[in-house]
Design an enzyme around this catalytic site. Structure first.
Site, PDB file in Angstrom:
ATOM      1  N   ASN A  21      45.939  47.296  62.610  1.00 59.43           N
ATOM      2  CA  ASN A  21      46.308  45.940  62.175  1.00 59.43           C
ATOM      3  C   ASN A  21      47.789  45.658  62.392  1.00 59.43           C
ATOM      4  OD1 ASN A  21      43.740  45.338  61.294  1.00 59.43           O
ATOM      5  ND2 ASN A  21      44.144  45.710  59.127  1.00 59.43           N
ATOM      6  N   VAL A  22      48.640  46.591  61.945  1.00 59.17           N
ATOM      7  CA  VAL A  22      50.085  46.368  62.013  1.00 59.17           C
ATOM      8  C   VAL A  22      50.594  46.495  63.443  1.00 59.17           C
ATOM      9  CG1 VAL A  22      52.335  47.227  61.236  1.00 59.17           C
ATOM     10  CG2 VAL A  22      50.441  47.068  59.618  1.00 59.17           C
TER      11      VAL A  22
ATOM     12  N   ARG B  50      61.543  56.648  54.089  1.00 58.16           N
ATOM     13  CA  ARG B  50      62.157  55.583  53.278  1.00 58.16           C
ATOM     14  C   ARG B  50      63.155  56.099  52.257  1.00 58.16           C
ATOM     15  NH1 ARG B  50      56.520  52.478  52.055  1.00 58.16           N
ATOM     16  NH2 ARG B  50      56.201  51.580  54.134  1.00 58.16           N
TER      17      ARG B  50
ATOM     18  N   CYS C  72      55.368  46.971  51.928  1.00 55.00           N
ATOM     19  CA  CYS C  72      55.092  45.534  52.062  1.00 55.00           C
ATOM     20  C   CYS C  72      55.419  44.757  50.800  1.00 55.00           C
ATOM     21  CB  CYS C  72      53.645  45.308  52.475  1.00 55.00           C
ATOM     22  SG  CYS C  72      52.451  46.262  51.511  1.00 55.00           S
TER      23      CYS C  72
ATOM     24  N   HIS D 294      50.109  39.063  50.230  1.00 54.05           N
ATOM     25  CA  HIS D 294      50.419  39.634  48.919  1.00 54.05           C
ATOM     26  C   HIS D 294      51.119  38.581  48.060  1.00 54.05           C
ATOM     27  CE1 HIS D 294      49.153  43.403  50.401  1.00 54.05           C
ATOM     28  NE2 HIS D 294      50.277  44.077  50.408  1.00 54.05           N
TER      29      HIS D 294
END
Length: 340
Positions: free
Chosen positions: A13-14, A99, A130, A243
């Site tokens: 998807n991404v 991250r 996200c 979202h």
């Protein structure tokens, strides 16, 4: 002269969205390659009006390539990102692997663009979670004005955040409810997602919070300000894409809701849609395919001295993932590589 760009995980998807956005934003590409795992080898993906056949990530040589956008998950990233970085290709990674590494910048371009120069330590830049990405875009201009002390956020996260399997599960379960012959038990999610909400995203930690909630706390501190206190409750809802977040903010200084609206109206990356009337706000279905982070329902919180509440909505496949990665690539190009 443009860039030689790699998209790893191009069939997901991404990854597909990364290709779409690179084309839409006319990123200066000289050459582009789509990489996938061996099981997806040869799958065709779109890049603007071109069709690309995926090549094998496992055997790909990153030497001579400028930028690699990674959307392959932490396990694969652990293997291939260091190889790409060692070959001189700057990795922009969408997984959670790097991250929290102090030597890897975690970037939302509207919030902490100056952190881009830290990429050189490992030749890797991390893309945030996200749910964090859209929240910090909304918080940053308000923080600059009145200094945020504490954030309480409840998220309403779409199933696309769990990938194609999550979207399929919602689709199939919804159909099965109208057809009693079918039975689609929970597989990707912990409980039935159709016509339900699930207050668990990722695994539970010893603290009682889930890893998704912990990510929002840690990433907000790293991207925006380590002094900000954050508490999050992350909830999966039966929405395909987009979202939403109900955000309560406590400031050091007083900030009037109308001034907050004015600030948000002018802030980069934000679209303020806030009319105090029925339907005068944005819902996730309206944000799909859009670049902006939408803010609505800005209002004073009378229970504390310096409080505001607001509603924040964004396309999680775009700002929450692919768009932010492409914006990082644009920032890297304009501030550091300076080719396109």
């Amino acid at each position: 002269m443009g860039y030689k760009v790699v998209v790893a995980g191009a069939t997901g998807n991404v990854g597909r969205e990364m290709l779409n956005i690179l084309a839409e934003r006319e990123f200066p590409v000289d050459e582009i390659v789509a990489l996938a795992s061996r099981k997806s080898l040869g799958t065709e993906v779109s890049f603007g009006d071109k069709t690309l056949k995926t090549k094998d990530l496992d055997t790909f040589d990153f030497t001579g390539w400028d930028i690699a956008l990674f959307a392959v998950g932490s396990d694969a990233t652990k293997i291939y990102a260091p190889k790409a970085a060692a070959a001189g290709c700057v990795v922009i990674d969408n997984s959670s692997l790097y991250r929290y590494d102090p030597d890897v910048p975690l970037i939302v371009p509207e919030v902490n663009a100056e952190a881009i120069h830290g990429y050189a330590k490992k030749n890797i830049i991390a893309n945030p979670n996200c749910s964090t990405a859209q929240m910090v875009v909304a918080l940053k201009p308000l923080h600059d004005r009145a200094r945020i002390k504490r954030v309480v956020v409840a998220t309403y996260q779409s199933v696309s955040g769990a990938g194609k399997e999550g979207m399929d599960e919602l689709w199939n379960q919804t159909k099965s409810i109208y057809n009693p012959v079918d039975d689609v038990p929970a597989k990707k999610f912990q409980k039935q997602i159709a016509f339900n909400v699930i207050p668990q995203i990722d695994v539970f930690l010893d603290s009682g919070e889930t890893k998704e909630e912990w990510k929002m706390v840690a990433e907000t501190k790293k991207i925006l300000d380590p002094k900000i206190k954050v508490t999050a409750t992350c909830v999966r809802v039966p929405v395909f894409v987009g979202h939403s977040e109900a955000i309560n903010i406590e400031f050091e200084d007083f900030l009037d809701w109308q001034e907050a609206q004015d600030i948000l109206r002018e802030a980069p990356g934000i679209m303020l849609i806030d009319k105090r009337e029925p339907g005068g706000y944005i819902t996730p279905i309206e944000c799909v395919g859009e670049y902006a982070t939408y803010v609505s329902r800005v209002r004073q919180d009378s229970t504390i001295d310096n409080g505001l509440s607001l509603w924040c909505v964004s396309d999680n496949l775009r700002k929450g993932a692919a768009l932010n990665a492409v914006q990082i690539a644009e920032l890297l190009g304009s501030k550091v590589l300076k080719k396109g």
